[in-house]
Scaffold this active site. Structure first.
Site, PDB file in Angstrom:
ATOM      1  N   LEU A 211      -2.489  11.583  -0.896  1.00  0.00           N
ATOM      2  CA  LEU A 211      -1.793  10.318  -1.143  1.00  0.00           C
ATOM      3  C   LEU A 211      -2.723   9.322  -1.845  1.00  0.00           C
ATOM      4  CD1 LEU A 211       0.087   9.872   2.252  1.00  0.00           C
ATOM      5  CD2 LEU A 211       0.693  11.251   0.251  1.00  0.00           C
TER       6      LEU A 211
ATOM      7  N   ALA B 144      -1.293   6.689  -4.065  1.00  0.00           N
ATOM      8  CA  ALA B 144      -0.383   5.798  -4.793  1.00  0.00           C
ATOM      9  C   ALA B 144      -0.652   4.327  -4.494  1.00  0.00           C
ATOM     10  CB  ALA B 144       1.065   6.133  -4.447  1.00  0.00           C
TER      11      ALA B 144
ATOM     12  N   GLN C 133       5.122   7.928  -7.160  1.00  0.00           N
ATOM     13  CA  GLN C 133       5.831   7.071  -6.203  1.00  0.00           C
ATOM     14  C   GLN C 133       5.930   5.673  -6.834  1.00  0.00           C
ATOM     15  OE1 GLN C 133       3.748   5.901  -2.645  1.00  0.00           O
ATOM     16  NE2 GLN C 133       5.616   5.901  -1.415  1.00  0.00           N
TER      17      GLN C 133
ATOM     18  N   GLY D  96       6.035   3.773   1.966  1.00  0.00           N
ATOM     19  CA  GLY D  96       5.513   4.376   3.189  1.00  0.00           C
ATOM     20  C   GLY D  96       4.948   5.764   2.946  1.00  0.00           C
ATOM     21  N   THR D  97       4.188   6.217   3.931  1.00  0.00           N
ATOM     22  CA  THR D  97       3.466   7.483   3.763  1.00  0.00           C
ATOM     23  C   THR D  97       4.419   8.696   3.761  1.00  0.00           C
ATOM     24  OG1 THR D  97       2.933   7.152   6.088  1.00  0.00           O
ATOM     25  CG2 THR D  97       1.144   6.848   4.530  1.00  0.00           C
TER      26      THR D  97
ATOM     27  N   GLY E   6      -2.330   5.081  14.834  1.00  0.00           N
ATOM     28  CA  GLY E   6      -1.390   6.001  15.452  1.00  0.00           C
ATOM     29  C   GLY E   6      -2.160   6.709  16.566  1.00  0.00           C
TER      30      GLY E   6
ATOM     31  N   HIS F 239     -33.100  -9.837 -15.307  1.00  0.00           N
ATOM     32  CA  HIS F 239     -34.437 -10.010 -14.724  1.00  0.00           C
ATOM     33  C   HIS F 239     -34.507 -11.090 -13.630  1.00  0.00           C
ATOM     34  CE1 HIS F 239     -34.006 -12.179 -18.539  1.00  0.00           C
ATOM     35  NE2 HIS F 239     -34.757 -13.132 -18.029  1.00  0.00           N
TER      36      HIS F 239
HETATM   37  P1  TTP Z   1      -2.672   2.014   3.095  1.00  0.00           P
HETATM   38  O1  TTP Z   1      -4.164   1.884   3.270  1.00  0.00           O
HETATM   39  O2  TTP Z   1      -1.800   1.592   4.202  1.00  0.00           O
HETATM   40  O3  TTP Z   1      -2.223   1.222   1.778  1.00  0.00           O
HETATM   41  P2  TTP Z   1      -3.048   0.912   0.474  1.00  0.00           P
HETATM   42  O4  TTP Z   1      -3.925   2.059   0.110  1.00  0.00           O
HETATM   43  O5  TTP Z   1      -2.112   0.478  -0.612  1.00  0.00           O
HETATM   44  O6  TTP Z   1      -4.001  -0.318   0.850  1.00  0.00           O
HETATM   45  P3  TTP Z   1      -3.624  -1.821   1.267  1.00  0.00           P
HETATM   46  O7  TTP Z   1      -3.019  -1.765   2.635  1.00  0.00           O
HETATM   47  O8  TTP Z   1      -4.955  -2.503   1.256  1.00  0.00           O
HETATM   48  O9  TTP Z   1      -2.705  -2.399   0.224  1.00  0.00           O
HETATM   49  O10 TTP Z   1      -2.285   3.524   2.733  1.00  0.00           O
HETATM   50  C1  TTP Z   1      -2.786   4.669   3.381  1.00  0.00           C
HETATM   51  C2  TTP Z   1      -2.789   5.841   2.423  1.00  0.00           C
HETATM   52  O11 TTP Z   1      -1.476   6.217   2.018  1.00  0.00           O
HETATM   53  C3  TTP Z   1      -3.512   5.540   1.160  1.00  0.00           C
HETATM   54  O12 TTP Z   1      -4.148   6.733   0.788  1.00  0.00           O
HETATM   55  C4  TTP Z   1      -2.407   5.150   0.199  1.00  0.00           C
HETATM   56  C5  TTP Z   1      -1.271   6.009   0.655  1.00  0.00           C
HETATM   57  N1  TTP Z   1       0.063   5.451   0.507  1.00  0.00           N
HETATM   58  C6  TTP Z   1       0.887   5.937  -0.486  1.00  0.00           C
HETATM   59  O13 TTP Z   1       0.483   6.822  -1.273  1.00  0.00           O
HETATM   60  N2  TTP Z   1       2.162   5.444  -0.570  1.00  0.00           N
HETATM   61  C7  TTP Z   1       2.637   4.506   0.291  1.00  0.00           C
HETATM   62  O14 TTP Z   1       3.802   4.112   0.173  1.00  0.00           O
HETATM   63  C8  TTP Z   1       1.759   3.999   1.317  1.00  0.00           C
HETATM   64  C9  TTP Z   1       2.230   2.958   2.273  1.00  0.00           C
HETATM   65  C10 TTP Z   1       0.499   4.518   1.387  1.00  0.00           C
END
Ligand code: TTP
Length: 393
Positions: free
Chosen positions: A6, A8, A78, A83-84, A135, A308
């Protein structure tokens, strides 16, 4: 096994460093943060990488291409960070069997990822002091029995470390409902997998979620700490290199310089005469450290110049930053308290007694600028000659 990574996210908490570089592409030792994750997946036996990209996706695509270390790489886009679970779901059409999911902004112990793949279905877990922010997993008889997101009363201190090996069936369970936080969360996918399968917790001692600027410094402290001395560049006989120092081919170290590892001096970087560079420090590609400059425990991103008679300590400088001669960074408060930094508009503690400044890409300081601990300069910001800079700009 396929590995979905992930990458994005924008990294809003790590601004301004993510102004034009997505957080997963920020430098950690000799490669971007996400490349450590991809490398761990490949070392564990991943036969295909599926990168989920979004914010500044081109940077990620240009780095990995269609094949990386002879492993095919595919991309899923994405468009909104919903969300993840949503992120994995956009990669769904590429998934063909059991698959792993890894966060592209986490640093893992590669041995734990190997164990994770071997133990599939499995979830990586780490013991933490503050489980309320994670979590949290409960285990019974060696398998995970429950997962709950950021609970007020955590059942254990075992946190989800953002690495999963899922059975093929999980491909059909990715379209989860919106959570209370308004996101489609992978926690709900894990909960379903736990219901249907015996899921092994794979505990790891070392793991990092890189969210805020000082965590990028800590990620570098970790990975630079694994360096083994290697001198391929041009080092003057009159320079002194101590400990695990890597000077890549095409880098130069001038007479009178003292470099104490762990320090990585990347290709095209130069360390000027009588400079003092000490660990853990990354001088990324094409950086320049001038005459009689001291750099301590810092990250200089590619193209950054410190002229420097300057001092930089416990700081992160973005790409092509230019510090004028005599720029001094303060990295310790008079009251010895933890240095605070602005994250998304709020001053919060870095948990570090020593922390300097965070400087966005292309910012420039005038000569003899004094920068106070916990200061952020946004991308392209400037300071005047002789200025004492106490407020973010
Ligand atoms: P987060 O650390 O929650 O989100 P972020 O990387 O954008 O950072 P910030 O909260 O500072 O804005 O994300 C956890 C991981 O999941 C990270 O690797 C990014 C990824 N992610 C996605 O790819 N898509 C998503 O919709 C979300 C929420 C996270």
């Amino acid at each position: 096994m396929q590995a979905v990574v992930l990458a994005a996210g924008e990294g809003t908490r790590i601004r301004p460093l993510s102004a034009s570089v997505p957080k997963p592409m920020l430098p950690v030792a000799d490669r971007p943060l996400v490349a450590h994750t991809v490398d761990a997946a490949i070392a564990a036996g991943a036969d295909e990488i599926v990168l989920v990209v979004g914010y500044e996706a081109t940077t990620v695509r240009e780095y990995f291409g269609s094949s990386y270390r002879d492993v095919p790489v595919r991309y899923a886009v994405q468009h909104e960070q919903a969300g993840t679970a949503h992120a994995v779901n956009v990669a769904r059409e590429h998934l063909e069997g059991p698959f792993a999911v890894l966060n592209g902004d986490n640093l893992y112990d590669p041995a734990a990822i190997e164990q994770l793949f071997d133990a599939s279905p499995a979830v990586c877990a780490v013991e933490v002091d503050n489980p309320r922010q994670y979590g949290v997993l409960r285990t019974d008889d060696g398998t995970i029995s429950h997962i709950v997101e950021k609970p007020d009363e955590p059942p254990t201190n075992l946190a989800n470390a953002g690495a999963y090996a899922f059975p093929a069936a999980a491909r059909e369970w990715l379209d989860v409902a919106t959570s209370e936080r308004g996101e489609h969360e992978i926690t709900d996918v894990i909960a379903r997998v736990i219901d249907e399968y015996a899921v092994t917790p794979v505990t790891t001692d070392r793991w990092m979620d890189v969210g805020r600027p000082w965590e990028l410094l800590e990620a570098n402290e970790w990975k630079l700490g694994e360096l083994e001395r290697r001198i391929d560049g041009e080092v003057s006989d009159a320079a002194h290199l101590e400990g695990d120092v890597v000077v890549e081919e095409g880098a130069t170290v001038k007479p009178g310089a003292v470099v104490e590892g762990p320090v990585l001096i990347r290709s095209g970087a130069s360390v000027g005469p009588n400079a003092y560079v000490r660990g853990a420090t990354l001088l990324d590609e094409d950086t320049s450290v001038g005459n009689a400059v001291e750099i301590k425990n810092s990250v200089l991103s590619s193209g950054a110049t410190v002229s420097h008679l300057s001092y930089v300590g416990d700081s992160v400088l973005g790409r092509n930053v230019n510090f004028g001669a005599g720029t001094t960074v303060a990295n310790l408060r008079h009251d010895d308290g933890d240095v605070r930094l602005t994250v998304k508009g709020r001053r919060i503690s870095t948990g570090r007694r020593k922390f300097g400044v965070v400087v966005g890409d292309d910012a420039k300081t005038g000569i003899n600028s004094s920068l106070t601990p916990g200061l952020t300069l946004t991308a392209g910001a400037t300071t005047n000659p002789g200025e004492i800079v106490e407020r973010d700009r």
